[in-house]
Each structure stands twice: as C-alpha cells, then as structure tokens.
Scaffold this active site. Structure first.
Site, mmCIF file in Angstrom:
data_model
loop_
_atom_site.group_PDB
_atom_site.id
_atom_site.type_symbol
_atom_site.label_atom_id
_atom_site.label_comp_id
_atom_site.label_asym_id
_atom_site.label_seq_id
_atom_site.Cartn_x
_atom_site.Cartn_y
_atom_site.Cartn_z
ATOM 1 N N HIS A 261 0.806 -1.218 0.000
ATOM 2 C CA HIS A 261 0.000 0.000 0.000
ATOM 3 C C HIS A 261 0.842 1.273 0.000
ATOM 4 O O HIS A 261 0.329 2.365 0.231
ATOM 5 C CB HIS A 261 -0.947 0.009 1.204
ATOM 6 C CG HIS A 261 -2.240 0.718 0.947
ATOM 7 N ND1 HIS A 261 -2.468 2.028 1.293
ATOM 8 C CD2 HIS A 261 -3.376 0.308 0.360
ATOM 9 C CE1 HIS A 261 -3.696 2.383 0.951
ATOM 10 N NE2 HIS A 261 -4.268 1.357 0.388
ATOM 11 N N ASP B 281 -7.175 4.422 9.195
ATOM 12 C CA ASP B 281 -8.518 4.419 8.594
ATOM 13 C C ASP B 281 -8.746 3.162 7.761
ATOM 14 O O ASP B 281 -9.808 2.560 7.792
ATOM 15 C CB ASP B 281 -8.702 5.659 7.708
ATOM 16 C CG ASP B 281 -8.877 6.925 8.521
ATOM 17 O OD1 ASP B 281 -9.301 6.832 9.679
ATOM 18 O OD2 ASP B 281 -8.579 8.007 8.002
ATOM 19 N N GLU C 16 -12.097 13.060 13.531
ATOM 20 C CA GLU C 16 -11.429 13.335 12.253
ATOM 21 C C GLU C 16 -12.182 14.468 11.558
ATOM 22 O O GLU C 16 -13.115 15.053 12.103
ATOM 23 C CB GLU C 16 -11.373 12.086 11.358
ATOM 24 C CG GLU C 16 -10.346 11.057 11.786
ATOM 25 C CD GLU C 16 -9.986 10.066 10.691
ATOM 26 O OE1 GLU C 16 -10.355 10.303 9.513
ATOM 27 O OE2 GLU C 16 -9.328 9.052 10.997
#
Length: 515
Positions: A90, A153, A266
């Site tokens: 990622h 997240d 957030e």
C-alpha cells in the site's frame, strides 16, 4: 550459495532468469519458504500508488524470521543486493520496492504469531508483522472481546508496515499513533540478526524501527496493547462553513479528558457544490440521508468542512444515556444546524468502514487506478494559511477523493521514535487521497503535490511529510532536521551496508562486507 546468488544477479542483468536458478537460490539459502523470479510476478514491482514500476530480482515468501535473516545475511555477502519488506503493497511512491534486489512478501508470515497474554495485569496480543490489522481486529474482538487501541482508517495494511511509519486515525488524539501502542518487537536487522527489543531491551533498535521507514530492521512480531472493545458506535458528521469554527471545535474535542469527548475525531474538506465525488453528496452517512444546501450560510466560500466524530457504547447502555451524552457533546460545537448526519453501527463495522469503499471502488474499476496521494503533518500555527492557499485556492474544486484534515497531539507521540513531526503541541494531518485514471492527469497531480510541498518550504511552514518520499539527500536532511544525525547513526549501527528499504532512497548501498 554466494556464487549462486551472484550468477543469478548476472543472469538477471542479461534478461535471463531460468526457474532452476530461482530454485537453486532457495536451496542454497536453505529457505523453509519459497522464492519466485522477479520477472514472473507482478506484485513485487508495483504498489498501490501506481506511480512507479521496477523489476526486482526475486520475490521471497519466507516462512518466518529465520528465512528473512538468511536472505538479509546472504545479501550482505554480495556486492550490491538490497532487500525490501513488502506488506500489503500500500505504499504510494515505491517505498517497498527493490529495483534489481530481493522483495520479501511479509504476508506469507501472517499466521506465525497470534498469542494473547497479560503483562502486569494488562492485556496484549503478539501478532506477526505480516498480519493485516483487519484480521487482528476481527480475531481479537470475536475471541477475547478486546481490541487494539489505535488504528489507521484503512485496515488492510500489515502490522509491520504501519509501525514502520506511525499509524494514525481518529483515535490517535487519545492513544497516540500505533507506534505508541506497542511494547515489544521482534526485528531482523540489516545485519541479518534476529533481535527482540523493547523500551528496556535494545531500546535504540526498538525506537529506531518504530517510524523508521524500514531502514533499521524488518518487523516480524509486535506486542500490541489491547483494551475492552465497545459493542456499538454512534457515527456522526457535522458541517462547518468557516475554517476557524471547524478547527476550534476539533481542537477542543481532542484536548478534553477521556469521558469528556468523543472516542474518535477526524475531519475533511469538500467542495461547496453538487459534484457527486467532491461536493455535498460526500457527507451523508446513509443512502436515506440527503445534504440540503439551503442550510449553508450565504457567507460560505468555495469549500466547506466536515467534522467526523464517533461515540462508543455497549449494548447494555440505555439508548437515552447514549442520546444524552452525544447531545451534550454536540451542544458545545458551532456547526451549521441542519447539517448533521448520524448512524449507529457495530464497532467492527465502523473500523472496517473503508473496506466498503474499497469494495465499491473495485467494483467500479478505480481501485487499481494510480493514487498520487500526498500526506503531511502541518503545525497548528500554519494551518490557517495552508487552508487559505491550498484548500481554498489550489484544491477548491476537489481532488477526486477525500481531503482529510484533523488535529493530533504531539504529547501522545514518543520523541524517541524515528518519526519526524512539526513543532507545537497541536499539529494537523492533511491527507489528499486522489483516485485518478491513468494518463496525463497523473503527472499533473504529481506536479501539483510537488507545488504544494515547495510552497510549504518557501513560506517556511512548519510541516513534515507523512509517508515521506524525497529524491535528494538534502531533502531528507531537511525532513529529519535535528533528528538526522540520530537517524544516520541508527542506520550505521543496525544496517551498516544500507541493504534494507532501498525504495525509500535515503541511503545508497555500500559494498563492503560485514566484519
């Protein structure tokens, strides 16, 4: 064994990589796992960013730390081989790649460790560095009713991968990043040594590896703090027209004591228009909810701000108790009345919320598109100017993906780790998470990222790249600032030949052998 490796390197340079060479390397290294030619697999030469592509020598699928140590040790005895640990791929800018080197697929080790234990009465879980956080979550909750305290997240990331950076999400204001929530690591250093480290045992390696961008060692096991997992989450989004109101409330929430604030905080910026991707429709939480622009003040500008919060509770809590607590917290905030959205979901469903977005993106064929992302930490003292120039100016029409922004507390981070942070107690994470089709637009957006970074430098903003990517030694020195000397010393101590993490482009491989 070395002769075999060198012959394989030579054949690779000649564009010839027969399978028997790959097999002979595996046998020479006495690997319990497997090895594949770099030309036979696509995963080792690319990542989620889709911006870079390289040709590794081979992909190693180790059975455990011993295999990894053998690979690193063997590489140290060659003239120029490098080794990169790849979690779930990622990274955005090729950080987990090894051009002409060996890539270690850490996912093959995901089942090696999963052990619950108590230390001085507190619960912990020992997990593999190659395990995915989403699997750690579901197994811990279903088996023990417990869960790690701090998250990212997106949870389809490996434990070792996020700990090598920091690991942040909406819980970090309370518990710190994931690097602040581990107490012990097993690491394979650049010398090919397997070391167990903690705050009291090999502390320099422990803190160096945490946030160390893979430069000092490969994490093969981590001991993670656990806490009681809630059953449910009330997930809420409220909208602001003024940046000052948004930041005031966000900073208020993250500085309150536990029990006097939400459990997750957030935020994000979105375009003040009806664009389906970048505008109003990105805010509602459920298909039955609609964003009514009639509530937006006439004084609102080109962008709006959404504060996203969550409140944890148990199935045994009376609904009125939850309603009262949430109403009390929301009552202290200055958001636009009429633009509040909420849903109640299970704790696991909430933490896996990005999984649904991933599934949707895969169904639409955009998940594998290039991702010219930019992640920064920006000091509180400069965030208003950043908003004025970047959000209200350069990015006022959106970016084709989320523009996250929310405050974090420096006191929740351990300054002994390798993570570079801006000054001040409060700083903001800014994440520009673009999904774009292949083509000229990708280069344009990469150039825009560069423009934003250069503007920050020119204006003297207090900022640091998160998931940093630089091309020059001078840029890396500026990034680490007064931590650079310590970083270099740790490299010399734990990976003296610069074998590890070549994709970060911080150090060049040296050619001398270990004594």
């Amino acid at each position: 064994m070395i002769a075999c490796l060198e012959r394989f390197v030579h054949d690779n340079d000649a564009e010839s990589k027969p399978d028997d060479d790959v097999s002979s390397i595996g046998k020479s290294l006495d690997l319990q796992g497997s090895i594949e030619s770099g030309g036979k697999t696509g995963i080792a030469g690319k990542d989620f960013g889709g911006l870079y592509s390289v040709r590794p020598l081979a992909l190693i699928k180790p059975s455990g730390a011993e295999d990894i140590a053998r690979v690193v040790k063997a590489s140290s005895l060659t003239s120029h081989l490098t080794v990169a640990a790849r979690g779930n791929g990622h990274s955005i800018n090729g950080q987990a790649m090894a051009d002409g080197g060996l890539v270690i697929d850490m996912r093959s080790t995901e089942e090696n460790h999963f052990k619950f234990l108590r230390v001085n009465g507190s619960p912990y879980i020992d997990v593999s560095g190659g395990a995915l956080w989403e699997d750690v979550l579901t197994r811990c909750v279903s088996t023990f009713g417990l869960a790690p305290r701090s998250w990212t997240d997106y949870l389809s990331l490996t434990v070792g991968g996020t700990l090598s950076n920091a690991g942040v999400s909406g819980q970090a204001f309370r518990y710190g990043p994931q690097t602040s929530n581990v107490t012990e690591l097993e690491v394979v250093t650049g010398k090919g040594e397997i070391s167990v480290c903690s705050e009291t045992q090999n502390p320099e390696l422990f803190f160096g590896v945490l946030g160390g961008l893979g430069q000092f060692g490969i994490i093969t096991r981590a001991r993670v703090k656990l806490q009681l997992a809630p059953d449910m989450v009330r997930w809420i989004r409220v909208v602001y027209s003024e940046f000052e109101d948004f930041t005031r409330d966000a900073e208020f929430l993250v500085t309150q004591k536990e029990g006097e604030s939400f459990d997750y905080v957030e935020g994000f910026v979105f375009a003040n228009n009806d664009d389906q991707v970048n505008g109003w429709s990105s805010v509602p939480l459920g298909p039955d909810q609609e964003f009514d622009p009639a509530h937006i003040p006439q004084t609102a500008g080109s962008v709006l701000y959404c504060l996203e919060v969550a409140f944890h509770y148990r199935n045994s809590d009376h609904p009125s108790t939850v309603d009262t607590a949430v109403s009390r917290l929301l009552g202290r905030l200055g958001f636009v009345r009429g633009l509040k959205f909420q849903v109640d979901v299970s704790y696991v469903e909430f933490l896996l919320r990005v999984k649904r977005a991933e599934e949707h993106a895969k169904a639409n064929g955009i998940w594998d598109s290039p991702h010219p992302w930019l992640n920064l930490f920006v000091s509180k003292s400069d965030i208003v100017e950043f908003d004025r120039t970047v959000f209200k100016g350069m990015l006022k029409d959106g970016i084709g993906g989320p523009m996250l922004i929310y405050p974090l507390l420096r006191s929740k981070w351990d300054n002994r780790t390798s993570v570079a942070l801006p000054g001040g107690e409060i700083f903001y994470i800014v994440a520009l998470l673009r999904f774009v089709p292949k083509g000229p637009s990708v280069e344009k957006l990469v150039a825009q990222n560069h423009e934003i970074v250069q503007w920050c430098i020119k204006q003297g903003l207090g900022f640091k790249l998160y998931l940093p990517h630089y091309q020059s030694n001078e840029d890396w020195k500026r990034h680490f600032g007064n931590q650079w000397t310590r970083f270099v010393e740790r490299k010399a101590r734990f990976d003296p030949m610069a074998i590890l993490a070549p994709g970060q482009k911080i150090f060049k491989r040296t050619h001398h052998n270990l004594n």
